[in-house]
Design an enzyme around this catalytic site. Structure first.
Site, short mmCIF file in Angstrom:
data_model
loop_
_atom_site.label_atom_id
_atom_site.label_comp_id
_atom_site.label_asym_id
_atom_site.label_seq_id
_atom_site.Cartn_x
_atom_site.Cartn_y
_atom_site.Cartn_z
CG ASP A 34 -2.17 0.81 1.05
OD1 ASP A 34 -3.22 0.21 0.74
OD2 ASP A 34 -2.12 2.04 1.20
CG ASN A 87 -7.81 -4.32 -3.62
OD1 ASN A 87 -9.02 -4.38 -3.84
ND2 ASN A 87 -7.31 -3.59 -2.62
CE1 TYR A 153 -13.30 2.89 -9.17
CE2 TYR A 153 -15.29 2.09 -10.26
CZ TYR A 153 -14.33 1.96 -9.29
OH TYR A 153 -14.38 0.88 -8.43
CE LYS A 157 -11.82 -0.18 -10.52
NZ LYS A 157 -10.78 -0.98 -9.83
CB ILE A 186 -17.54 -3.05 -1.03
CG1 ILE A 186 -17.66 -3.97 -2.27
CG2 ILE A 186 -17.18 -3.87 0.21
CD1 ILE A 186 -18.74 -5.01 -2.20
CB THR A 188 -14.47 -0.02 1.63
OG1 THR A 188 -14.63 0.95 0.57
CG2 THR A 188 -14.83 -1.39 1.10
#
Length: 246
Positions: A34, A87, A153, A157, A186, A188
């Site tokens: 990360d 990810n 985005y 994707k 999700i 998050t």
């Protein structure tokens, strides 16, 4: 997963964190990566506390050189690379195409798309030496449909799914399986910046009546990385609470 070596990018929070913890519990040797060192190191501590093996490597996935360094770190420390989970990503600038800044466009493409190419370029090279491997690229439901105000985005994707399919065609015969996962919205930290009305609207888009949970996506990623998914390659797996069924 015992003794499998896995790289997970964007592993300090959200889906990446849940995936790192799950792989660690299942016996994999996890390289947590990360840009946030402090939080990433905490994930490593949690994996070790539960009896797993893990280490942290700070990398900006928008950099080809840092993707290579990440793979080199995994191989140097653990001897090989079996699984990679690409990810890391961002939501990016929220604007219609005519209003989107050039900087905003390039940033989301760099982090959400170029990163997957860079990652696979070096991951595949390491896996070929190992004779096998599994790569899971995290796309989105927006790798299949559009969403107003998210052109960068959505483009990234969609492209991630195409890149995944092409890579699978090229390398599946060499025992490297490559798949894409398409989560819906999700719950998050990425969504923490939204107000409650917007969150309620997003929930309404999912027939299941709620947002997804990171651990639910992690379970799918784990399966795709495992030998149980030995015939799964070149595919796009939505996990979306019915979002795409509408």
């Amino acid at each position: 997963m015992k003794d499998k070596v896995v790289i997970i990018t964007g592993a300090a929070s959200g889906i990446g964190e849940a995936t790192a913890l799950l792989f660690g519990r299942e016996g994999a040797k996890v390289v947590v990566s990360d840009i946030n060192s402090e939080v990433g190191e905490e994930v490593v501590k949690r994996i070790k506390k539960s009896g797993g093996t893990a280490s942290f490597f700070k990398a900006d996935v928008a950099s080809a050189a840092e993707n290579k360094a990440l793979v080199d770190f995994a191989v140097k420390n653990y001897g090989k690379l079996d699984i990679a989970v690409n990810n890391a990503g961002i939501g990016g600038e929220a604007n219609k195409i005519g209003d989107m800044s050039l900087e905003g466009w390039h940033r989301v493409i760099d982090i959400n798309l170029h990163s997957i190419f860079y990652g696979m370029k070096y991951q595949i090279a390491a896996m070929l030496k190992n004779g096998q491997g599994s790569i899971i690229n995290i796309s989105s439901i927006l790798g299949s449909v559009g969403f107003e105000g998210s052109a960068g985005y959505v483009a990234a994707k969609h492209a991630a799914v195409g890149l995944t399919r092409n890579a699978a065609i090229e390398y599946s015969s060499q025992n490297i399986r490559i798949n894409a996962v398409g989560p819906a919205f999700i719950d998050t930290p990425l969504l923490d910046q939204l107000d409650e009305d917007i969150k309620k609207h997003l929930i309404s888009l999912h027939p299941i009546g709620r947002l997804g949970r990171s651990n639910e996506v992690a379970e799918l990623i784990l399966w795709l990385g495992s030998d149980k998914a030995s015939f799964a390659t070149g595919a796009y797996y939505p996990i979306d609470g019915g979002y795409l069924a509408r």
